[in-house]
Scaffold this motif. Structure first.
Motif, PDB file in Angstrom:
ATOM      1  N   LEU A 152       0.836  -1.194   0.000  1.00 20.70           N
ATOM      2  CA  LEU A 152       0.000   0.000   0.000  1.00 20.70           C
ATOM      3  C   LEU A 152       0.877   1.252   0.000  1.00 20.70           C
ATOM      4  CD1 LEU A 152      -2.609  -1.153   2.675  1.00 20.70           C
ATOM      5  CD2 LEU A 152      -2.922  -1.108   0.199  1.00 20.70           C
ATOM      6  N   PRO A 153       0.368   2.349  -0.543  1.00 24.44           N
ATOM      7  CA  PRO A 153       1.150   3.596  -0.537  1.00 24.44           C
ATOM      8  C   PRO A 153       1.444   4.071   0.882  1.00 24.44           C
ATOM      9  CG  PRO A 153      -0.742   3.742  -2.031  1.00 24.44           C
ATOM     10  CD  PRO A 153      -0.932   2.502  -1.220  1.00 24.44           C
ATOM     11  N   LEU A 154       2.477   4.887   0.997  1.00 22.43           N
ATOM     12  CA  LEU A 154       2.840   5.552   2.255  1.00 22.43           C
ATOM     13  C   LEU A 154       3.186   4.563   3.361  1.00 22.43           C
ATOM     14  CD1 LEU A 154       0.065   8.329   2.243  1.00 22.43           C
ATOM     15  CD2 LEU A 154       2.406   8.476   1.379  1.00 22.43           C
ATOM     16  N   HIS A 155       3.590   3.348   2.977  1.00 25.05           N
ATOM     17  CA  HIS A 155       4.013   2.321   3.931  1.00 25.05           C
ATOM     18  C   HIS A 155       2.915   1.928   4.914  1.00 25.05           C
ATOM     19  CE1 HIS A 155       7.939   3.064   2.258  1.00 25.05           C
ATOM     20  NE2 HIS A 155       7.891   4.311   2.638  1.00 25.05           N
ATOM     21  N   ILE A 156       1.682   2.071   4.498  1.00 21.74           N
ATOM     22  CA  ILE A 156       0.559   1.650   5.331  1.00 21.74           C
ATOM     23  C   ILE A 156       0.604   0.133   5.489  1.00 21.74           C
ATOM     24  CG2 ILE A 156      -1.966   1.535   5.489  1.00 21.74           C
ATOM     25  CD1 ILE A 156      -2.029   4.146   3.846  1.00 21.74           C
TER      26      ILE A 156
END
Length: 414
Positions: free
Chosen positions: A81-85
């Motif tokens: 997932l984006p932003l290291h979620i």
């Protein structure tokens, strides 16, 4: 010896300069008789993320398998997932995603070692493959900046995954002494006895200029013969120190260094910032935004340059350090990561503190004002890399490491 390299970094159609250091290592290993295949898991994201992230859509179009300069390269998809979620779950997601593919590869091509670039998530997934599926296979991690500095700081769960991965590897290979020290601290010393320090290097054959290259360098030098040409190669982002570098160039131009011309070579990750800064500060004739180039063209720009600069806030051990010094380009680096392990300030390069506009200005001024210093740095930098830091040396050390691990296993030594 059969080695499966597991890496999220490798050149592909979407990003042909991604992970060139892994590819160069693979080439050198092949020259030393190691049979290598590559598994590069590609990130996929669930709908509706794909509606907003063009990079995910481009990656989705890539083939499941391809051949790249003689290497078999596989591209299984894993969820991220984006932003290291939820990054703490990515290692497990990667294992589940690549397990069927790796099982099929092993049936047809029973590899001896999984060599993972990054201890998390790739090394973590490799550990699970060994523990659950291939108990006779050994796992080596190469630890780079992102997995020893960035990943442990996303959250506590990520820190634990990194620690677990380090402790679970059969060998941990560090490209910088800083990274090795951090790993020993993270694991309370438990990974120290199985840790190795093996630096990156340069492909000396690829970095030679042929007749066409020499002609292109001469053309560039003729075009910009009235300026003193400073080159940066890398991603244009805040961590690479681009904002400080632009400010330093603007200040030097205002203070009388009118011959200074900066060339920014690399993918722009700062949006309109660079163009806006150039326009606002009247730098159109002093800063050239070259854009991304293929790796085999980096030598053109380094050979053209009067000097090279990499003012990063943080690094592991940048490949461009070896390349610029091997090219004989007087160079400026910030004293971060493993840079100080390789070069001595004032001997092979100039080392400055990070995030300092003034330090950048002073280092550039020193080189512009001292041709003798530039010549000395050029000679000593090239000799240092030629004699100590090539991909051939890296490959020989890794081949010996592979052989020692396999031989120890056959004797029942853990």
């Amino acid at each position: 010896m059969k080695v499966l390299i597991l890496t999220i970094w490798y050149p592909n159609a979407e990003n042909p300069i991604l992970g060139t250091f892994v590819h160069e290592q693979a080439i050198a290993l092949r020259a030393y008789g190691v049979d290598v295949r590559i598994v590069q898991p590609l990130p996929s994201a669930p709908f509706p993320v794909t509606l907003f992230k063009e990079s995910y859509r481009k990656l989705a179009k890539m083939p499941e398998k391809e051949e790249y300069e003689g290497f078999q390269v596989y591209h299984p998809r894993y969820v991220t997932l984006p932003l290291h979620i939820l990054f703490e779950r990515v290692g497990d997601w990667m294992y589940q995603a690549i397990r069927p593919l790796v099982t099929r590869i092993h049936q047809d091509w029973p590899f001896d070692i999984i060599h993972a670039h990054t201890t998390y998530p790739c090394g973590y997934a490799a550990n699970l493959l060994r523990d659950r599926d291939f108990p006779h296979v050994k796992v080596i991690h190469t630890i780079h900046r992102t997995c020893i500095i960035d990943a442990p700081n996303y959250n506590r769960q990520c820190f634990e995954k990194v620690r677990t991965a380090l402790e679970g590897a059969d060998r941990d290979v560090f490209v910088s002494l800083e990274g090795k020290g951090l790993a020993i601290t993270y694991t309370d010393g438990r990974c120290e006895t199985k840790s190795e320090y093996i630096t990156n290097g340069v492909n000396t054959e690829k970095f030679q200029l042929d007749e066409a290259d020499t002609s292109e360098v001469a053309t560039l030098k003729a075009k910009y013969d009235s300026t003193w040409n400073l080159v940066f190669v890398g991603y244009l982002n805040e961590r690479k120190g681009i904002k400080e570098l632009l400010s330093a160039v603007a200040n030097l131009g205002s203070s009388g260094k009118s011959k200074l011309h900066l060339f920014l070579v690399g993918r722009n990750e700062l949006g309109s910032y660079v163009d806006d800064f150039i326009r606002a500060n009247g730098l159109a004739n002093r800063v050239t935004l070259v854009g991304p180039v293929l790796h085999d063209r980096v030598k053109i720009w380094m050979s053209f340059a009067d000097a090279f600069i990499l003012p990063s806030h943080s690094e592991g051990l940048p490949t461009v350090l070896f390349e610029s010094l091997y090219a004989g380009t007087p160079s400026i680096f910030t004293r971060v990561g493993g840079v100080g392990d390789i070069v001595e300030d004032g001997r092979e390069a100039l080392l400055i503190q990070p995030q300092s506009i003034q330090a950048i200005e002073e280092a550039i001024t020193r080189l512009m004002d001292s041709p003798d210093l530039c010549r000395n740095l050029s000679t000593r930098g090239h000799q240092l890399i030629r004699d100590n830091f090539t991909w051939a040396i890296n490959a020989e050390r890794h081949r010996n490491l592979y052989q020692n691990i396999v031989a120890a296993t056959s004797k029942g030594i853990p």
